[in-house]
Design a protein around this motif. Structure first.
Motif, PDB file in Angstrom:
ATOM      1  N   LEU A 113       0.802  -1.232   0.000  1.00  0.00           N
ATOM      2  CA  LEU A 113       0.000   0.000   0.000  1.00  0.00           C
ATOM      3  C   LEU A 113       0.831   1.277   0.000  1.00  0.00           C
ATOM      4  O   LEU A 113       0.315   2.342  -0.332  1.00  0.00           O
ATOM      5  N   VAL A 114       2.111   1.202   0.390  1.00  0.00           N
ATOM      6  CA  VAL A 114       2.950   2.398   0.481  1.00  0.00           C
ATOM      7  C   VAL A 114       4.186   2.216  -0.393  1.00  0.00           C
ATOM      8  O   VAL A 114       4.400   1.151  -0.968  1.00  0.00           O
ATOM      9  N   GLY A 115       5.012   3.255  -0.454  1.00  0.00           N
ATOM     10  CA  GLY A 115       6.184   3.191  -1.311  1.00  0.00           C
ATOM     11  C   GLY A 115       7.245   2.237  -0.822  1.00  0.00           C
ATOM     12  O   GLY A 115       7.668   1.325  -1.533  1.00  0.00           O
ATOM     13  N   GLN A 116       7.709   2.447   0.426  1.00  0.00           N
ATOM     14  CA  GLN A 116       8.759   1.603   0.987  1.00  0.00           C
ATOM     15  C   GLN A 116       8.571   1.477   2.482  1.00  0.00           C
ATOM     16  O   GLN A 116       8.176   2.433   3.160  1.00  0.00           O
ATOM     17  N   VAL A 117       8.874   0.290   2.998  1.00  0.00           N
ATOM     18  CA  VAL A 117       8.762   0.019   4.430  1.00  0.00           C
ATOM     19  C   VAL A 117      10.155  -0.242   4.990  1.00  0.00           C
ATOM     20  O   VAL A 117      10.927  -1.030   4.429  1.00  0.00           O
ATOM     21  N   PHE A 118      10.463   0.408   6.097  1.00  0.00           N
ATOM     22  CA  PHE A 118      11.682   0.162   6.856  1.00  0.00           C
ATOM     23  C   PHE A 118      11.233  -0.448   8.180  1.00  0.00           C
ATOM     24  O   PHE A 118      10.421   0.149   8.887  1.00  0.00           O
ATOM     25  N   THR A 119      11.715  -1.627   8.518  1.00  0.00           N
ATOM     26  CA  THR A 119      11.231  -2.302   9.712  1.00  0.00           C
ATOM     27  C   THR A 119      12.396  -2.735  10.592  1.00  0.00           C
ATOM     28  O   THR A 119      13.426  -3.212  10.094  1.00  0.00           O
ATOM     29  N   VAL A 120      12.234  -2.566  11.901  1.00  0.00           N
ATOM     30  CA  VAL A 120      13.287  -2.845  12.875  1.00  0.00           C
ATOM     31  C   VAL A 120      12.772  -3.892  13.864  1.00  0.00           C
ATOM     32  O   VAL A 120      11.667  -3.760  14.397  1.00  0.00           O
ATOM     33  N   GLU A 121      13.593  -4.919  14.108  1.00  0.00           N
ATOM     34  CA  GLU A 121      13.218  -5.990  15.036  1.00  0.00           C
ATOM     35  C   GLU A 121      14.389  -6.281  15.970  1.00  0.00           C
ATOM     36  O   GLU A 121      15.530  -6.406  15.525  1.00  0.00           O
ATOM     37  N   ARG A 122      14.105  -6.411  17.269  1.00  0.00           N
ATOM     38  CA  ARG A 122      15.154  -6.645  18.258  1.00  0.00           C
ATOM     39  C   ARG A 122      15.524  -8.120  18.418  1.00  0.00           C
ATOM     40  O   ARG A 122      16.574  -8.441  18.954  1.00  0.00           O
ATOM     41  N   ILE A 123      14.653  -9.037  17.960  1.00  0.00           N
ATOM     42  CA  ILE A 123      14.901 -10.464  18.118  1.00  0.00           C
ATOM     43  C   ILE A 123      15.370 -11.029  16.779  1.00  0.00           C
ATOM     44  O   ILE A 123      14.599 -11.111  15.818  1.00  0.00           O
ATOM     45  N   GLU A 124      16.625 -11.415  16.711  1.00  0.00           N
ATOM     46  CA  GLU A 124      17.238 -11.781  15.433  1.00  0.00           C
ATOM     47  C   GLU A 124      16.538 -12.952  14.755  1.00  0.00           C
ATOM     48  O   GLU A 124      16.359 -12.952  13.532  1.00  0.00           O
ATOM     49  N   GLU A 125      16.150 -13.970  15.507  1.00  0.00           N
ATOM     50  CA  GLU A 125      15.503 -15.129  14.893  1.00  0.00           C
ATOM     51  C   GLU A 125      14.184 -14.752  14.235  1.00  0.00           C
ATOM     52  O   GLU A 125      13.870 -15.228  13.134  1.00  0.00           O
ATOM     53  N   LEU A 126      13.397 -13.895  14.879  1.00  0.00           N
ATOM     54  CA  LEU A 126      12.142 -13.446  14.269  1.00  0.00           C
ATOM     55  C   LEU A 126      12.418 -12.688  12.974  1.00  0.00           C
ATOM     56  O   LEU A 126      11.690 -12.849  11.982  1.00  0.00           O
ATOM     57  N   LEU A 127      13.452 -11.865  12.986  1.00  0.00           N
ATOM     58  CA  LEU A 127      13.769 -11.093  11.787  1.00  0.00           C
ATOM     59  C   LEU A 127      14.212 -12.003  10.649  1.00  0.00           C
ATOM     60  O   LEU A 127      13.810 -11.800   9.493  1.00  0.00           O
ATOM     61  N   VAL A 216      -6.574  -1.418  22.867  1.00  0.00           N
ATOM     62  CA  VAL A 216      -5.843  -2.528  22.249  1.00  0.00           C
ATOM     63  C   VAL A 216      -5.070  -3.288  23.321  1.00  0.00           C
ATOM     64  O   VAL A 216      -4.992  -2.861  24.477  1.00  0.00           O
ATOM     65  N   SER A 217      -4.467  -4.391  22.917  1.00  0.00           N
ATOM     66  CA  SER A 217      -3.617  -5.170  23.815  1.00  0.00           C
ATOM     67  C   SER A 217      -2.403  -5.661  23.034  1.00  0.00           C
ATOM     68  O   SER A 217      -2.543  -6.501  22.139  1.00  0.00           O
ATOM     69  N   PHE A 218      -1.227  -5.111  23.350  1.00  0.00           N
ATOM     70  CA  PHE A 218       0.015  -5.448  22.660  1.00  0.00           C
ATOM     71  C   PHE A 218       1.066  -5.915  23.659  1.00  0.00           C
ATOM     72  O   PHE A 218       1.009  -5.590  24.847  1.00  0.00           O
ATOM     73  N   VAL A 219       2.053  -6.635  23.152  1.00  0.00           N
ATOM     74  CA  VAL A 219       3.214  -6.964  23.970  1.00  0.00           C
ATOM     75  C   VAL A 219       3.981  -5.668  24.261  1.00  0.00           C
ATOM     76  O   VAL A 219       3.858  -4.689  23.529  1.00  0.00           O
ATOM     77  N   PRO A 220       4.776  -5.624  25.330  1.00  0.00           N
ATOM     78  CA  PRO A 220       5.489  -4.390  25.684  1.00  0.00           C
ATOM     79  C   PRO A 220       6.637  -4.081  24.728  1.00  0.00           C
ATOM     80  O   PRO A 220       7.255  -4.980  24.167  1.00  0.00           O
ATOM     81  N   LEU A 221       6.912  -2.803  24.573  1.00  0.00           N
ATOM     82  CA  LEU A 221       8.051  -2.337  23.777  1.00  0.00           C
ATOM     83  C   LEU A 221       9.297  -2.427  24.656  1.00  0.00           C
ATOM     84  O   LEU A 221       9.415  -1.702  25.645  1.00  0.00           O
ATOM     85  N   LEU A 222      10.207  -3.316  24.285  1.00  0.00           N
ATOM     86  CA  LEU A 222      11.409  -3.548  25.080  1.00  0.00           C
ATOM     87  C   LEU A 222      12.649  -3.028  24.358  1.00  0.00           C
ATOM     88  O   LEU A 222      12.664  -2.919  23.128  1.00  0.00           O
ATOM     89  N   GLY A 223      13.673  -2.739  25.133  1.00  0.00           N
ATOM     90  CA  GLY A 223      14.928  -2.276  24.557  1.00  0.00           C
ATOM     91  C   GLY A 223      15.933  -3.388  24.377  1.00  0.00           C
ATOM     92  O   GLY A 223      15.681  -4.540  24.732  1.00  0.00           O
ATOM     93  N   GLY A 224      17.073  -3.054  23.798  1.00  0.00           N
ATOM     94  CA  GLY A 224      18.132  -4.027  23.597  1.00  0.00           C
ATOM     95  C   GLY A 224      17.854  -4.951  22.419  1.00  0.00           C
ATOM     96  O   GLY A 224      16.887  -4.782  21.681  1.00  0.00           O
ATOM     97  N   THR A 225      18.738  -5.934  22.228  1.00  0.00           N
ATOM     98  CA  THR A 225      18.587  -6.905  21.137  1.00  0.00           C
ATOM     99  C   THR A 225      18.822  -8.305  21.665  1.00  0.00           C
ATOM    100  O   THR A 225      19.505  -8.512  22.666  1.00  0.00           O
ATOM    101  N   LEU A 226      18.262  -9.285  20.961  1.00  0.00           N
ATOM    102  CA  LEU A 226      18.426 -10.688  21.284  1.00  0.00           C
ATOM    103  C   LEU A 226      18.847 -11.446  20.034  1.00  0.00           C
ATOM    104  O   LEU A 226      18.488 -11.052  18.921  1.00  0.00           O
TER     105      LEU A 226
END
Length: 226
Positions: A113-127, A216-226
């Motif tokens: 739907l948009v031009g470009q998406v930039f996405t950031v994930e802290r959990i390497e396996e999910l990414l 809404v109900s979301f998981v918490p926004l956490l810092g750092g990386t895994l």
């Protein structure tokens, strides 16, 4: 036949993952208040069953969140649709930053739907798993990064829109600083059990205003990386 359906029998699905199951989900989204036909059409086409574990594929077109591992979830389809609709309501953003790639489903919906998406994930396996899904679907308008999502992607700022798929108790200043002056942010805000979906956008004088869209109900926004 849709672009996603053309790609492979796996993407087309069968039985509980077939186009008929997607159609039922899309109809349910309309009945529950989603109005943007562009969003509904993408939700009708997107093979959500490819974004969950195979054991959960038959539940992919239920309107519910599902676990994806590491204590994370793929968001309820209605929530994905509502957040996307809220981003598009005042115009189609060219560059969107997503905080929390997760399964990759929200990013994939946005990419249609948009031009470009930039996405950031802290959990390497999910990414890694999300990137594999993007490649499988031939999506080439998503850039991704393994990093602390609270920091955003400053070297690519400013963004026309920012969407968060995890909830902080307050909006992160670092992310607001990466939003273009006329940009829109959609984010869940609040402690667990008391979260609201919030939209930040400029008023007619260019001053950023804050709207509460829905609980809404979301998981918490956490810092750092895994």
């Amino acid at each position: 036949m849709t672009a996603f359906q053309r790609q492979s029998p796996e993407a087309r699905g069968q039985g509980m993952t077939s186009q008929r199951a997607r159609d039922r989900l899309a109809d349910r989204l309309v009945a529950e208040g989603i109005r943007d036909r562009r969003v509904i059409d993408v939700m009708r086409q997107m093979p959500r069953h490819l974004f969950v574990e195979e054991a959960l594929a038959t539940r992919a077109y239920e309107d519910s969140a599902l676990p994806i591992g590491h204590g994370q979830t793929i968001s309820q389809p209605w929530v994905v649709a509502r957040m996307t609709e809220a981003l598009l309501e005042f115009g189609v953003p060219r560059r969107v930053l997503e905080i929390g790639t997760g399964s990759g489903f929200q990013a994939a919906v946005l990419s249609a739907l948009v031009g470009q998406v930039f996405t950031v994930e802290r959990i390497e396996e999910l990414l890694r798993n999300a990137r594999r899904r993007f490649r499988k679907l031939g999506i080439d308008t998503i850039r991704s990064k393994h990093d602390d999502g609270r920091l955003g992607w400053p070297e690519e700022a400013p963004f026309d829109a920012i969407v968060l798929t995890a909830a902080g108790t307050e909006l992160e200043t670092a992310l607001l600083d990466q939003l273009a002056p006329d940009g829109v942010m959609v984010a869940p805000v609040g402690a667990f059990g008391r979260q609201q979906l919030v939209r930040i956008r400029p008023d007619s004088n260019g001053v950023r205003m804050r709207e509460i869209l829905c609980p809404v109900s979301f998981v918490p926004l956490l810092g750092g990386t895994l």
